[in-house]
Motif scaffolding. Structure first.
Motif, PDB file in Angstrom:
ATOM      1  N   GLN A   2       0.843  -1.187   0.000  1.00  0.00           N
ATOM      2  CA  GLN A   2       0.000   0.000   0.000  1.00  0.00           C
ATOM      3  C   GLN A   2       0.881   1.240   0.000  1.00  0.00           C
ATOM      4  O   GLN A   2       1.711   1.416   0.872  1.00  0.00           O
ATOM      5  N   THR A   3       0.707   2.105  -0.995  1.00  0.00           N
ATOM      6  CA  THR A   3       1.548   3.293  -1.123  1.00  0.00           C
ATOM      7  C   THR A   3       1.355   4.255   0.046  1.00  0.00           C
ATOM      8  O   THR A   3       2.293   4.915   0.461  1.00  0.00           O
ATOM      9  N   GLN A   4       0.148   4.328   0.634  1.00  0.00           N
ATOM     10  CA  GLN A   4      -0.100   5.279   1.713  1.00  0.00           C
ATOM     11  C   GLN A   4       0.818   5.056   2.915  1.00  0.00           C
ATOM     12  O   GLN A   4       1.214   6.004   3.565  1.00  0.00           O
ATOM     13  N   HIS A   5       1.093   3.830   3.253  1.00  0.00           N
ATOM     14  CA  HIS A   5       1.907   3.517   4.432  1.00  0.00           C
ATOM     15  C   HIS A   5       3.103   2.655   4.027  1.00  0.00           C
ATOM     16  O   HIS A   5       3.449   1.703   4.710  1.00  0.00           O
ATOM     17  N   LEU A  24       8.324   9.213  -4.507  1.00  0.00           N
ATOM     18  CA  LEU A  24       7.482   8.486  -3.551  1.00  0.00           C
ATOM     19  C   LEU A  24       7.041   9.387  -2.405  1.00  0.00           C
ATOM     20  O   LEU A  24       5.885   9.363  -2.001  1.00  0.00           O
ATOM     21  N   LYS A  25       7.971  10.190  -1.900  1.00  0.00           N
ATOM     22  CA  LYS A  25       7.647  11.094  -0.795  1.00  0.00           C
ATOM     23  C   LYS A  25       6.630  12.145  -1.242  1.00  0.00           C
ATOM     24  O   LYS A  25       5.766  12.531  -0.466  1.00  0.00           O
ATOM     25  N   LYS A  26       6.722  12.594  -2.502  1.00  0.00           N
ATOM     26  CA  LYS A  26       5.752  13.563  -3.002  1.00  0.00           C
ATOM     27  C   LYS A  26       4.383  12.900  -3.168  1.00  0.00           C
ATOM     28  O   LYS A  26       3.357  13.460  -2.788  1.00  0.00           O
ATOM     29  N   GLN A  27       4.373  11.687  -3.758  1.00  0.00           N
ATOM     30  CA  GLN A  27       3.118  10.973  -4.013  1.00  0.00           C
ATOM     31  C   GLN A  27       2.423  10.604  -2.708  1.00  0.00           C
ATOM     32  O   GLN A  27       1.208  10.719  -2.588  1.00  0.00           O
ATOM     33  N   GLU A 137      12.021  14.848  -8.300  1.00  0.00           N
ATOM     34  CA  GLU A 137      10.770  14.119  -8.065  1.00  0.00           C
ATOM     35  C   GLU A 137       9.946  13.957  -9.329  1.00  0.00           C
ATOM     36  O   GLU A 137       9.073  13.101  -9.393  1.00  0.00           O
ATOM     37  N   ASP A 138      10.224  14.740 -10.369  1.00  0.00           N
ATOM     38  CA  ASP A 138       9.469  14.642 -11.622  1.00  0.00           C
ATOM     39  C   ASP A 138      10.221  13.908 -12.735  1.00  0.00           C
ATOM     40  O   ASP A 138       9.790  13.914 -13.883  1.00  0.00           O
ATOM     41  N   LEU A 139      11.314  13.252 -12.399  1.00  0.00           N
ATOM     42  CA  LEU A 139      12.150  12.600 -13.421  1.00  0.00           C
ATOM     43  C   LEU A 139      11.379  11.572 -14.247  1.00  0.00           C
ATOM     44  O   LEU A 139      11.666  11.365 -15.420  1.00  0.00           O
ATOM     45  N   GLY A 167       1.782   6.115 -10.504  1.00  0.00           N
ATOM     46  CA  GLY A 167       1.613   7.218  -9.562  1.00  0.00           C
ATOM     47  C   GLY A 167       2.803   8.162  -9.555  1.00  0.00           C
ATOM     48  O   GLY A 167       2.680   9.335  -9.199  1.00  0.00           O
ATOM     49  N   LEU A 168       3.970   7.665  -9.970  1.00  0.00           N
ATOM     50  CA  LEU A 168       5.163   8.502 -10.073  1.00  0.00           C
ATOM     51  C   LEU A 168       5.217   9.223 -11.419  1.00  0.00           C
ATOM     52  O   LEU A 168       6.153   9.973 -11.677  1.00  0.00           O
TER      53      LEU A 168
END
Length: 184
Positions: A2-5, A24-27, A137-139, A167-168
């Protein structure tokens, strides 16, 4: 996964690994990122900048917390790191790489009986710059990211990985590893 946690581990944190961590930290800001690389100064800077939460001293016990581990080292080191990671891989965790070839790493995965945990990957992104300092973060926005699942890859792990990468901002493409290596 799960991406949220999510708890994500990184072995190597240069341009690609650093960009994945930042994205990942931005998403999902609640993602915990732990990382190991040889240059402690660069890791401290990445921690100061918010890309890394936990600095690892090496491959060891803290990796048991990871839902996903990214191998972001030069291809020739990945087999050795896989062997080191294996005892610390929690059940259900996924390992992926970012290397430009898949045959060698897959042979190592097979010899270590880690097929159910591994999904080979290759983000088709980069920069003329290198290192964590150049990470963005946008690479991966609009970039192709090749995944090389095989017979042992669970449909759920593949779907979770696909969702995380899209998601990235990546466009995920699935290819057999042999086809990937021929094309690349």
């Amino acid at each position: 996964m799960q991406t949220q946690h999510l708890t994500a581990g990184f072995i190597g944190l240069g341009l690609i690994g650093g960009s994945i961590a930042r994205a990942l930290k931005k998403q999902a800001p609640s993602t915990t990122v732990m990382a190991y690389m040889r240059s402690r100064d660069r890791l401290l800077k990445a921690q100061e900048d918010g890309a890394v939460d936990i600095i690892l001293e090496g491959v060891g016990e803290p990796l048991r917390q990871c839902d996903i581990i990214f191998l972001c080292t030069p291809v020739e080191y990945n087999a050795s790191y896989l062997e080191q990671i294996r005892p610390y891989l929690k059940p259900g965790a996924v390992i992926t790489d970012v290397g430009s070839t898949k045959t060698q790493i897959h042979e190592a995965v097979q010899s270590l009986a880690m097929e159910e945990s591994f999904i080979g990957g290759h983000p088709m992104a980069g920069s003329e710059k290198s290192g964590i300092e150049a990470a963005r973060e946008d690479l991966f926005q609009g970039a192709h990211w090749v995944l090389c699942p095989d017979e042992a890859t669970s449909a759920q792990d593949y779907a979770d990985m696909h969702e995380m990468l899209t998601g990235l901002g990546a466009r995920v493409v699935s290819l057999p590893r042999d086809t990937h290596d021929e094309v690349v």
